[in-house]
Scaffold this motif. Structure first.
Motif, mmCIF file in Angstrom:
data_model
loop_
_atom_site.group_PDB
_atom_site.id
_atom_site.type_symbol
_atom_site.label_atom_id
_atom_site.label_comp_id
_atom_site.label_asym_id
_atom_site.label_seq_id
_atom_site.Cartn_x
_atom_site.Cartn_y
_atom_site.Cartn_z
ATOM 1 N N ALA A 1 0.831 -1.208 0.000
ATOM 2 C CA ALA A 1 0.000 0.000 0.000
ATOM 3 C C ALA A 1 0.863 1.254 0.000
ATOM 4 O O ALA A 1 0.558 2.244 -0.678
ATOM 5 C CB ALA A 1 -0.934 -0.013 1.202
ATOM 6 N N GLY A 2 1.956 1.200 0.732
ATOM 7 C CA GLY A 2 2.839 2.360 0.811
ATOM 8 C C GLY A 2 3.532 2.693 -0.491
ATOM 9 O O GLY A 2 4.047 3.802 -0.664
ATOM 10 N N LYS A 3 3.541 1.754 -1.439
ATOM 11 C CA LYS A 3 4.193 1.992 -2.727
ATOM 12 C C LYS A 3 3.271 2.667 -3.748
ATOM 13 O O LYS A 3 3.745 3.163 -4.774
ATOM 14 C CB LYS A 3 4.703 0.667 -3.304
ATOM 15 C CG LYS A 3 5.731 -0.025 -2.425
ATOM 16 C CD LYS A 3 6.100 -1.390 -2.992
ATOM 17 C CE LYS A 3 7.046 -2.131 -2.057
ATOM 18 N NZ LYS A 3 7.374 -3.486 -2.578
ATOM 19 N N LEU B 1 -6.109 -5.501 -0.972
ATOM 20 C CA LEU B 1 -6.267 -4.079 -0.674
ATOM 21 C C LEU B 1 -7.525 -3.517 -1.325
ATOM 22 O O LEU B 1 -8.265 -2.741 -0.704
ATOM 23 C CB LEU B 1 -5.028 -3.312 -1.141
ATOM 24 C CG LEU B 1 -3.739 -3.574 -0.354
ATOM 25 C CD1 LEU B 1 -2.542 -2.982 -1.081
ATOM 26 C CD2 LEU B 1 -3.839 -3.005 1.067
ATOM 27 N N ALA B 2 -7.788 -3.910 -2.585
ATOM 28 C CA ALA B 2 -8.972 -3.402 -3.272
ATOM 29 C C ALA B 2 -10.246 -3.870 -2.591
ATOM 30 O O ALA B 2 -11.184 -3.083 -2.382
ATOM 31 C CB ALA B 2 -8.952 -3.856 -4.733
ATOM 32 N N VAL B 3 -10.306 -5.154 -2.230
ATOM 33 C CA VAL B 3 -11.491 -5.678 -1.562
ATOM 34 C C VAL B 3 -11.685 -4.994 -0.213
ATOM 35 O O VAL B 3 -12.805 -4.590 0.137
ATOM 36 C CB VAL B 3 -11.385 -7.205 -1.401
ATOM 37 C CG1 VAL B 3 -12.457 -7.735 -0.454
ATOM 38 C CG2 VAL B 3 -11.491 -7.891 -2.754
ATOM 39 N N THR C 1 -2.297 5.520 1.682
ATOM 40 C CA THR C 1 -1.372 6.208 2.583
ATOM 41 C C THR C 1 -1.731 5.918 4.033
ATOM 42 O O THR C 1 -0.861 5.602 4.855
ATOM 43 C CB THR C 1 -1.400 7.725 2.328
ATOM 44 O OG1 THR C 1 -0.982 7.981 0.977
ATOM 45 C CG2 THR C 1 -0.483 8.463 3.293
ATOM 46 N N ALA C 2 -3.025 6.015 4.341
ATOM 47 C CA ALA C 2 -3.467 5.751 5.710
ATOM 48 C C ALA C 2 -3.264 4.281 6.078
ATOM 49 O O ALA C 2 -2.877 3.956 7.209
ATOM 50 C CB ALA C 2 -4.943 6.137 5.857
ATOM 51 N N CYS C 3 -3.498 3.405 5.141
ATOM 52 C CA CYS C 3 -3.304 1.974 5.377
ATOM 53 C C CYS C 3 -1.848 1.687 5.723
ATOM 54 O O CYS C 3 -1.549 0.987 6.696
ATOM 55 C CB CYS C 3 -3.722 1.194 4.137
ATOM 56 S SG CYS C 3 -3.503 -0.600 4.245
ATOM 57 N N ALA C 4 -0.939 2.224 4.936
ATOM 58 C CA ALA C 4 0.486 1.996 5.168
ATOM 59 C C ALA C 4 0.957 2.620 6.473
ATOM 60 O O ALA C 4 1.941 2.156 7.075
ATOM 61 C CB ALA C 4 1.299 2.549 4.004
#
Length: 647
Positions: free
Chosen positions: A551-553, A579-581, A628-631
């Motif tokens: 996700a950070g990438k 991540l999409a799901v 961004t928030a996920c990472a």
């Protein structure tokens, strides 16, 4: 890479694959296993292609000369080695690492100098060229220049890569690969290149230092052996196959590359059957049959050890010659002898099963001569001796599980049902689905899975398990998923990808109308694999650190992930699918419900329109913020995660 999960397959697709089964492919050598799916790094499974290949389905192999751990990219034909991914590098960094113009704008000696001066990482990127770049680098004149440079360099080959021969060989392999898939871009290859590549390979294999048993020589040697197949010169270089098999001894074991060089000769043999001149050459000079037999018979001690694949592959490739009526009588006694020296179970089973599969498929009428009649039933009865019922909908068939292990597995699967339905919000099975029970088949280790699963079920084993759905509308259909114990986690007990595979069963029954073929008639892979990841990790309350790192990438837009296919790299299929799901479930539940409503009716086009038109690129900016928030920690709890299988 740990053994990984391939997509749920099936219905008539699996029946067709089984019908066309070759009876086994090659086992992977050191670092060469073709793994497809999700999971962490770990043991590699063996590659076992099962689809019959015709010359029209025969792309050159894509194999790195620099990567010690290799990742498989699925292709339309069996591929035992893979083009490397520059793992961990963003697309921008990959491009910056190598100037493609060095290879597209230079010709003659200037081109050769650029190739020799490049890193193998750089040359590896050329496998992906298309369009004008592909033509600039790989038109026939360019390839001919490089093939003659290989010839000239081989004359003084010092036994290592210091003069740039590994880069030249890899460039040639990349060219054949690109030309196979994009011949309209590169233009045709003809007699000029054929003459040049023969001169290059002739010179290299004649070079005295090409016989050195060293890692330094092995790097070029291993790739040159694979180049034989890329150029479809399998018949011309049978003497190289024999030289390496006869030359192998324990001194090779100290060199990763030399072991690869020996194992790569099996690819020359495996795919040589698609070249008419190869079969003719063996008919005229069948000594290679005895060489294969003698190699396997002389190296039974390798079975069960790190180099077991060398012996097992010798038997498989010997048995593959049974497909030719002109060679069957010569091959049969050698195959029978190897079967008599080995056993269906125990340390020598990889060789026994490999030869038995070939005999069963290619000489079934003579099965009694080999002692392999009713092979699948005999293997099933001998190997899968444990039977257990979890309840009305789940049955386990296993190689070896204790009462406590059976109980914990039943509990894990049983508890997942309620969790799944809570997330999917389904209203029951889709129409025409009769898959009321699931059979869970568990082998005792990844090695046992590789040895037996292909022979019993006719599946690929270059993965971490497989769900076989069948035709859910057919009376008597038995869906099953085939898995194995993660032996690298012992003394803890865990069935690798247990909950991921079980999600495929539930998803197929409650979310996806029809069989697997129908379900992938439009791009649905983002959901099929992403949802299996989401449920598996969420149910187990694990943190999916690898997906969070991705996700950070910010590699993919959400609208791009919707187009994911199984041919894409495994990171995109599994981690970005997850991540999409997760993003949609947490932020746009109404869209998920709309897509699932269409999936459940089998209205694949309506679901596709919702993804590409109703959603389209509308969420891409918000998705980017969410990543961004996920990472930054937003995905550390809740939705899903981690890479340890359920116990």
């Amino acid at each position: 890479m740990r053994p990984r999960t391939v997509h749920r397959r099936l219905g008539r697709l699996a029946a067709l694959a089984t019908a066309l089964c070759l009876g086994g492919g090659l086992l992977a050598g050191p670092g060469q296993a073709a793994a497809v799916g999700h999971g962490n790094d770990g043991p590699h499974p063996a590659a076992r292609p099962t689809s019959r290949v015709t010359p029209a389905d025969r792309p050159p192999l894509t194999d790195p000369v620099d990567a010690r751990h290799r990742e498989h990219t699925p292709r339309s034909a069996p591929v035992h080695h893979s083009r490397p991914s520059m793992k961990g590098l963003s697309p921008e960094r990959r491009a910056a690492a190598c100037d493609i113009a060095d290879f597209t704008r230079n010709t003659g000696s200037a081109l050769v100098a650029k190739i020799k001066g490049a890193t193998t990482d750089c040359v590896n990127t050329l496998f992906a060229l298309t369009g004008t770049d592909a033509r600039g680098a790989f038109r026939e004149a360019q390839m001919t220049t490089v093939a003659y440079a290989l010839r000239d360099g081989a004359a003084s080959y010092p036994g290592d890569g210091s003069t740039g021969l590994p880069q030249l060989v890899l460039f040639l392999r990349a060219g054949y690969y690109v030309q196979w898939y994009h011949s309209g871009d590169t233009g045709p290859y003809g007699s000029a290149l054929r003459t040049a590549i023969r001169s290059g390979l002739d010179a290299f294999f004649a070079a005295p230092r090409s016989r050195d048993v060293t890692d330094a020589n092995g790097e070029t040697l291993a790739e040159a052996v694979t180049l034989i197949d890329s150029a479809q010169e399998n018949a011309r270089y049978l003497y190289v196959v024999e030289r390496l098999l006869k030359g192998y001894d324990s001194s090779y074991d100290a060199s990763w590359w030399m072991l690869n060089a020996v194992n790569n000769v099996y690819t020359v043999l495996f795919r040589g059957h698609q070249v008419p001149a190869f079969v003719t050459a063996v008919e005229r000079a069948p000594a290679v049959l005895r060489t294969l037999h003698d190699f396997a018979a002389a190296h039974l001690d390798l079975l069960g050890g790190k180099q077991s694949y060398l012996t097992a592959n010798a038997g498989r490739e010997l048995g593959r010659f049974l497909q030719h009526a002109s060679l069957r009588e010569r091959t049969r006694p050698y195959a029978v002898d190897l079967l008599r020296r080995t056993a269906m179970t125990g340390r020598t089973a990889p060789l026994w099963v490999g030869v038995a599969e070939m005999a069963d498929y290619y000489d079934k009428a003579g099965c009694d001569q080999y002692g392999v009649c009713d092979l699948q039933k005999r293997l099933t009865d001998a190997v899968l001796t444990v039977r257990h019922t979890c309840g009305p909908s789940i049955a386990i068939r296993a190689q070896q599980m204790t009462a406590a292990e059976l109980a914990s597995t039943c509990a894990s699967l049983g508890g997942q049902d309620a969790f799944f339905h809570g997330v999917a919000k389904d209203s029951g099975p889709v129409a025409d689905d009769r898959n009321t029970t699931i059979e869970v088949t568990v082998f005792d280790s990844s090695a046992d899975y590789q040895t037996y699963a292909g022979a019993i079920y006719g599946i690929d084993t270059n993965n971490g398990g497989m769900y076989l759905e069948g035709d859910p509308a057919a009376a008597g259909n038995q869906p099953r998923f085939i898995a194995y114990e993660a032996e690298w986690l012992r003394p803890d007990f865990a069935i690798w990808n247990l909950n991921h595979e079980y999600t495929h069963y539930l998803d197929g029954r409650f979310d996806m109308y029809g069989d697997f073929n129908a379900g992938v008639s439009t791009p649905t892979i983002w959901w099929i694999e992403g949802f299996a990841e989401y449920v598996s990790y969420s149910y187990r309350k694990e943190t999916y650190r690898e997906a969070i790192a991705e996700a950070g990438k910010h590699t993919y837009k959400l609208s791009t992930v919707f187009d994911t296919a199984y041919g894409d790299d495994t990171t995109r299929v599994y981690r970005w699918g997850y991540l999409a799901v997760r993003y949609l479930l947490e932020n746009h539940r109404a869209d998920v419900d709309a897509v699932l409503a269409a999936y459940r009716k089998g209205d694949w086009q309506a679901a596709r329109r919702h993804l590409t038109e109703t959603i389209g690129t509308r969420y891409d900016a918000d998705w980017d913020r969410w990543l961004t928030a996920c990472a930054a920690g937003g995905c550390a709890t809740g939705g899903g995660t981690g890479a340890r299988p359920a116990a």
